[in-house]
Design a protein around this motif. Structure first.
Motif, PDB file in Angstrom:
ATOM      1  N   THR A  39       0.816  -1.215   0.000  1.00  0.00           N
ATOM      2  CA  THR A  39       0.000   0.000   0.000  1.00  0.00           C
ATOM      3  C   THR A  39       0.849   1.264   0.000  1.00  0.00           C
ATOM      4  N   GLY A  71       0.201   5.435   1.144  1.00  0.00           N
ATOM      5  CA  GLY A  71      -0.676   6.410   1.779  1.00  0.00           C
ATOM      6  C   GLY A  71      -0.359   7.799   1.242  1.00  0.00           C
ATOM      7  N   MET A 114      -5.501   5.741   1.072  1.00  0.00           N
ATOM      8  CA  MET A 114      -4.679   4.579   0.761  1.00  0.00           C
ATOM      9  C   MET A 114      -4.919   4.084  -0.659  1.00  0.00           C
TER      10      MET A 114
END
Length: 546
Positions: free
Chosen positions: A307, A309, A322
Motif C-alpha cells: 500500500t 498512503g 490509501m
C-alpha cells in the motif's frame, strides 16, 4: 536576454497545463529500458549524490574488508579503529562521471555506513554520521573539474552519534540532522552557538522495542516552513524554529511500520506554483509488517506491504488516502521524475531490510502518476535482470535517466556462497519518456540563466521539432537527492509559474518564467531545470537559485 512581461493565467489555462491532452500516450505500451553502464565500479553503491558538475559521488562503508578498486598512487588508509582492516589500500568511495561513463577512487577515512547527507547552497556535499569511528564525523566534498578534489573530514564535529539519521536543507541554508539509532533529538549544521542536541519526543514515542522502526525518519520541508516528520506509523507537523509540534497527524492506516528496518519510502509531490493554492501532498509507499525483522532472523519471511498512503497537508484536518501498488515491496526507492511522475524501483517482496533478511527481489519498477485518478495511477515498467536488495540506491541524473547501483544483503564483499552476492555494478533505467518515439515533441533547452532569484522573471529558450501548444509546456526545478536506504533526502520538485510562450524562429520558442516565490518552497542551491513539453522532458540545465 530580452525581458518579457509576465502574465498571470486564468484557471482554465492552469487546468489545461496540468493535464496535458496527450500525456497518457507516454506510457501506452512503453515500459522503459535498462542498460548496464559498468559491470563493476569497485564498491557497492550504498549512498549516492548527484553533484552540479554532472558527477555522482558514491560510497559504501570502510569496515567491509578490501573493495575491488585500489586507492590511487599506492596510498593506503591507516585506521586502528577499523573492525575489518586496520591497513586498507582499497577505496570505499568513487566519483562517477556521467558523460564519460568513467569513475575514479576517492579516499574516505572514517566509517560512513548508514549515514546521511545534503547539498549546501554553494554545491558542497555535506555528509554526516555513520558507524564506529564515523558516527560523529562530518565530511564534505566540493565538486571540481581537475580530478583532484577528495573528501575532507572533521571526525568529531557532530554533538552525538548519527547512525541512520536523516537530513533536510532549510530555507536559510542550514541543514537539520534528525534522529539516528537511539537518538531522540536533532541538531543543525552549522551548529552556531548551540552546544547540545534538541530533544524530539516524537522519535522516542515511535520507537519499537528492540527493532526501532523509526530510523531514517522521512523529512519533508513544507511550503509553510514547517517540517513533516514521519517515523514508524506516525507523522507530525513540526516547527523547528520553536521546537514545537504544530499538529499531530493521523496514524497511517494498517499500523504497520514504514521506516527502517521495515523500510518503505516517501516523497513530497511536486509543488506547482501555477495552481491558485499551492498543494503540499506527501506519499509513503511500501514497508514491512510489524515483527518482520525478528521473524526473518528466524527464517520466516513475511510478505511486504503493498500500500501507499497519500496525505494533503493543505486540508484543515489531513487524512491518509490509501492505494494499492501493483506489487508489494520493502526497500523500494521513490524518485520524482522531471515530468512530475514518481518512479518506484528496487526492493524485495518478502522480509525486511537487514543482513540476509530479504527474499523475492522485486525487479519490476512502477511509475506512479499523481495527476491521474485513483486506480489509474500505477504503470508497470520493464524488468531488470539484477536484484537490488539491501543497500541499493538510485538517483535521477541530468538527461532524465535514473542511475541504479548497490545491493549487499550480507556483511562484506561476498561474491560466492550466498543467495544474493554483493553487486558492484552500475546500470541506468530510461523511463518511457526517453523513447525515440517522442523525439519530435522532445524539447531541447537553448538558453537559460545560470543564476535565478526568488520571484525573479527570466526566460527559457527551447527548441522542439513539433510544437503542440503552450498548454502542455511546463518548467520544473528538481533538487538532486542524497539517496540511501530507500529514502531520497532533500528531493523536491517545483513547477514554476509561467508567462507567455512565444515563437522566436522556426522550431524555437521562449517561455517567460518566474522564480520560486519563497525559500520555503525551494531552499537556495543548485537545481536541475527541465522544460517539459507534452509530458516529455528535455535534458536538464543546472541553475543556481539564490
Amino acid at each position: 536576454m530580452t525581458t518579457f512581461t509576465f502574465t498571470i493565467f486564468n484557471c482554465f489555462f492552469i487546468i489545461l497545463r496540468i493535464t496535458p491532452t496527450i500525456s497518457s500516450q507516454t506510457y501506452s505500451g512503453n515500459q522503459g529500458q535498462w542498460r548496464l553502464l559498468q559491470s563493476s565500479i569497485g564498491i557497492s553503491a550504498m549512498h549516492m549524490q548527484l553533484l552540479h558538475n554532472n558527477k555522482v559521488i558514491m560510497f559504501d562503508r570502510t569496515d567491509f574488508g578490501a573493495s575491488n578498486i585500489s586507492l590511487p598512487g599506492g596510498k593506503c588508509r591507516e585506521d586502528p579503529n577499523d573492525t575489518a582492516l586496520q591497513r586498507d589500500c582499497t577505496a570505499h568511495s568513487v566519483l562517477y562521471d556521467i558523460g564519460q561513463n568513467t569513475f575514479r577512487p576517492l579516499t574516505i577515512q572514517t566509517d560512513p555506513w548508514c549515514s546521511s547527507g545534503a547539498v549546501l547552497p554553494d554545491g558542497t556535499l555535506l555528509q554526516t554520521g555513520g558507524y564506529n569511528d564515523g558516527d560523529r564525523s562530518l565530511r564534505t566534498f566540493s565538486p571540481c573539474n581537475d580530478e583532484k578534489c577528495d573528501w575532507n573530514e572533521e571526525p568529531n564535529y557532530l554533538l552525538t552519534r548519527r547512525w541512520y539519521a536523516s537530513n533536510q536543507i532549510l530555507p536559510d541554508g542550514r541543514i537539520i540532522i534528525v534522529g539516528g539509532r537511539r537518538q531522540y533529538n536533532y541538531e543543525f549544521y552549522p551548529r552556531g552557538s548551540s552546544s547540545s542536541t534538541i530533544w524530539l519526543e516524537h522519535l522516542r514515542q515511535t520507537r519499537d522495542q528492540r527493532i526501532e522502526n523509526n530510523l531514517y525518519p522521512f523529512l519533508h520541508l513544507l511550503p509553510d516552513g514547517n517540517l513533516f516528520i514521519f517515523a514508524n506509523t506516525k507523522a507530525i507537523l513540526f516547527d523547528y524554529k520553536r521546537n514545537a509540534v504544530v499538529k499531530e497527524l493521523p496514524e497511517i492506516p494498517g499500523q504497520d511500520p514504514r521506516n527502517y528496518p521495515s523500510t518503505g519510502s516517501s516523497v513530497l509531490l511536486p509543488l506547482d506554483e501555477n495552481q491558485p493554492f499551492l498543494q503540499a501532498e506527501i506519499v509513503v509507499c511500501g514497508g514491512a509488517p510489524r515483527g518482520s525483522f525478528v521473524l526473518a532472523e528466524n527464517g520466516t519471511f513475511q510478505k511486504t506491504l503493498g500500500t501507499c498512503g497519500r496525505i494533503n497537508m493543505n486540508h484543515a484536518n489531513p487524512n491518509w488516502v490509501m492505494e494499492d501498488m501493483p506489487v508489494p515491496r520493502a526497500m523500494g526507492d521513490m524518485l520524482i521524475l522531471p515530468n512530475g511522475d514518481v518512479l518506484i524501483l528496487n526492493g524485495v517482496g518478502l522480509g525486511t531490510a537487514g543482513w540476509e533478511l530479504g527474499r523475492n527481489p522485486v525487479t519490476t519498477p512502477v511509475i506512479y502518476r499523481p495527476s491521474e485518478l485513483p486506480g489509474r495511477r500505477f504503470r508497470v515498467m520493464a524488468e531488470s535482470n539484477r536484484p537490488r536488495l539491501y543497500h541499493s540506491s538510485a538517483v535521477l541524473v541530468t538527461d532524465g535517466r535514473v542511475l541504479v547501483g548497490g545491493s549487499n544483503p550480507h556483511v562484506g564483499y561476498n561474491f560466492t556462497g550466498v543467495d544474493y552476492p554483493t553487486d558492484l555494478s552500475l546500470e541506468a533505467f530510461s523511463p518511457p519518456y526517453l523513447a525515440r518515439d517522442y523525439e519530435t515533441v522532445r524539447p531541447r533547452i537553448v538558453s537559460v540563466l545560470e543564476n535565478i532569484g526568488y520571484r525573479e522573471q527570466f526566460s527559457v529558450a527551447f527548441a522542439v521539432p513539433e510544437y503542440v501548444h503552450s498548454s502542455v509546456v511546463s518548467v520544473t526545478l528538481v533538487a538532486p537527492s542524497f539517496t540511501t536506504h530507500s529514502f531520497a533526502m532533500n528531493q523536491r520538485m517545483v513547477v514554476m509559474k509561467l508567462g507567455e510562450v512565444r515563437e522566436l524562429s522556426l522550431d524555437t520558442y521562449e517561455v517567460a518564467v518566474m522564480g520560486p516565490s519563497a525559500k520555503e518552497i525551494a531552499p537556495p542551491g543548485y537545481y536541475l531545470l527541465f522544460v517539459v513539453h507534452a509530458d516529455i522532458p528535455s535534458s536538464a540545465m543546472w541553475v543556481k537559485l539564490q
